[in-house]
Motif scaffolding. Structure first.
Motif, mmCIF file in Angstrom:
data_model
loop_
_atom_site.group_PDB
_atom_site.id
_atom_site.type_symbol
_atom_site.label_atom_id
_atom_site.label_comp_id
_atom_site.label_asym_id
_atom_site.label_seq_id
_atom_site.Cartn_x
_atom_site.Cartn_y
_atom_site.Cartn_z
ATOM 1 N N ASP A 77 -42.568 23.361 62.399
ATOM 2 C CA ASP A 77 -43.570 23.601 63.407
ATOM 3 C C ASP A 77 -43.303 23.670 64.682
ATOM 4 O O ASP A 77 -42.114 23.202 65.075
ATOM 5 C CB ASP A 77 -44.554 22.252 62.991
ATOM 6 N N HIS A 79 -43.997 21.684 67.615
ATOM 7 C CA HIS A 79 -43.830 20.385 67.840
ATOM 8 C C HIS A 79 -42.408 20.111 67.739
ATOM 9 O O HIS A 79 -41.758 19.730 68.645
ATOM 10 C CB HIS A 79 -44.488 19.439 67.297
ATOM 11 N N GLU A 113 -45.354 13.819 75.769
ATOM 12 C CA GLU A 113 -45.956 14.230 74.432
ATOM 13 C C GLU A 113 -47.220 15.071 74.702
ATOM 14 O O GLU A 113 -47.235 16.036 73.883
ATOM 15 C CB GLU A 113 -46.750 13.005 73.823
ATOM 16 N N GLU A 114 -47.877 14.803 75.695
ATOM 17 C CA GLU A 114 -48.994 15.712 76.007
ATOM 18 C C GLU A 114 -48.597 17.254 76.308
ATOM 19 O O GLU A 114 -49.375 18.101 76.378
ATOM 20 C CB GLU A 114 -49.679 15.291 77.369
ATOM 21 N N PRO A 117 -47.070 20.978 71.746
ATOM 22 C CA PRO A 117 -48.250 21.391 70.565
ATOM 23 C C PRO A 117 -48.231 20.226 69.903
ATOM 24 O O PRO A 117 -47.307 19.219 69.792
ATOM 25 C CB PRO A 117 -47.575 22.578 69.814
ATOM 26 N N GLU A 118 -49.455 20.068 69.154
ATOM 27 C CA GLU A 118 -49.759 19.108 68.114
ATOM 28 C C GLU A 118 -48.774 18.940 66.942
ATOM 29 O O GLU A 118 -48.249 20.108 66.453
ATOM 30 C CB GLU A 118 -51.098 19.211 67.571
ATOM 31 N N LEU A 119 -48.446 17.903 66.478
ATOM 32 C CA LEU A 119 -47.491 17.759 65.569
ATOM 33 C C LEU A 119 -48.233 18.301 64.353
ATOM 34 O O LEU A 119 -49.329 18.091 63.927
ATOM 35 C CB LEU A 119 -47.411 16.025 65.087
ATOM 36 N N GLN A 121 -48.432 21.527 63.902
ATOM 37 C CA GLN A 121 -49.059 22.832 64.134
ATOM 38 C C GLN A 121 -47.824 23.982 63.999
ATOM 39 O O GLN A 121 -46.897 23.881 64.524
ATOM 40 C CB GLN A 121 -49.403 22.896 65.723
ATOM 41 N N ASP A 125 -50.852 28.933 62.464
ATOM 42 C CA ASP A 125 -52.132 28.148 63.032
ATOM 43 C C ASP A 125 -52.564 28.647 64.353
ATOM 44 O O ASP A 125 -53.793 28.868 64.560
ATOM 45 C CB ASP A 125 -52.031 26.774 63.287
ATOM 46 N N CYS A 137 -56.601 26.092 76.926
ATOM 47 C CA CYS A 137 -55.631 25.921 75.945
ATOM 48 C C CYS A 137 -54.134 25.825 76.306
ATOM 49 O O CYS A 137 -53.694 25.896 77.135
ATOM 50 C CB CYS A 137 -55.696 27.245 75.030
ATOM 51 N N ALA A 140 -52.370 23.395 71.674
ATOM 52 C CA ALA A 140 -52.921 22.255 70.797
ATOM 53 C C ALA A 140 -54.457 22.371 70.347
ATOM 54 O O ALA A 140 -54.971 21.699 70.798
ATOM 55 C CB ALA A 140 -52.737 20.921 71.521
#
Length: 141
Positions: A77, A79, A113-114, A117-119, A121, A125, A137, A140
């Motif tokens: 992924d 992240h 963390e911000e 990308p989302e964990l 992802q 996707d 965008c 995330a």
């Protein structure tokens, strides 16, 4: 026009080397998530993380060809590609609107963390969600 466009988001004259764009995965006004390579063949995955009045800020992660293939195939992924970079270092790149750029190394352990990308992802996707791409965008989606 294409050369000027590319110059506006790829850093020049940095220790990353002379970069060429390979693939764009997320695009809004300019690439937001893309792959590039320098002249010596080093691959990078780059994600846009912030816009200021003066510049755009990106995270570049150096990836081996095996890791690049794993990201492409969805085995790894996005992240994890950044949070657990193979070399444990990320490059925070600032491209200024006057076409200058700065590049600073950043240890993975100090990444915010911000920025990531989302964990969980995956590249598939973000490719499949093009209809949701907006100015804010951050991959995330």
């Amino acid at each position: 026009w294409r050369a000027n466009f590319i110059m506006s988001f790829l850093p020049t004259d940095s220790f990353l080397g002379n970069l060429e764009l390979l693939e764009v995965y997320v695009f809004y006004d300019c690439p937001r998530l893309f792959a590039c390579r320098n002249l010596s063949g080093q691959l990078f995955l780059a994600v846009w993380i912030e816009k200021t009045d003066e510049a755009d800020i990106w995270l570049y992660v150096s990836v081996s060809s095996n890791r690049f293939q794993a990201i492409h195939a969805g085995y790894l992924d996005l992240h994890t590609a950044y949070a657990k970079a193979e070399d444990r270092w990320i490059h925070k790149v600032t491209t200024y609107h006057d076409s200058s750029a700065s590049c600073e190394p950043c240890s993975c352990e100090f990444l915010k963390e911000e920025w990531l990308p989302e964990l969980g992802q995956r590249l598939s996707d973000v490719r499949d969600s093009k209809e949701r791409q907006t100015e804010d965008c951050r991959v995330a989606l």
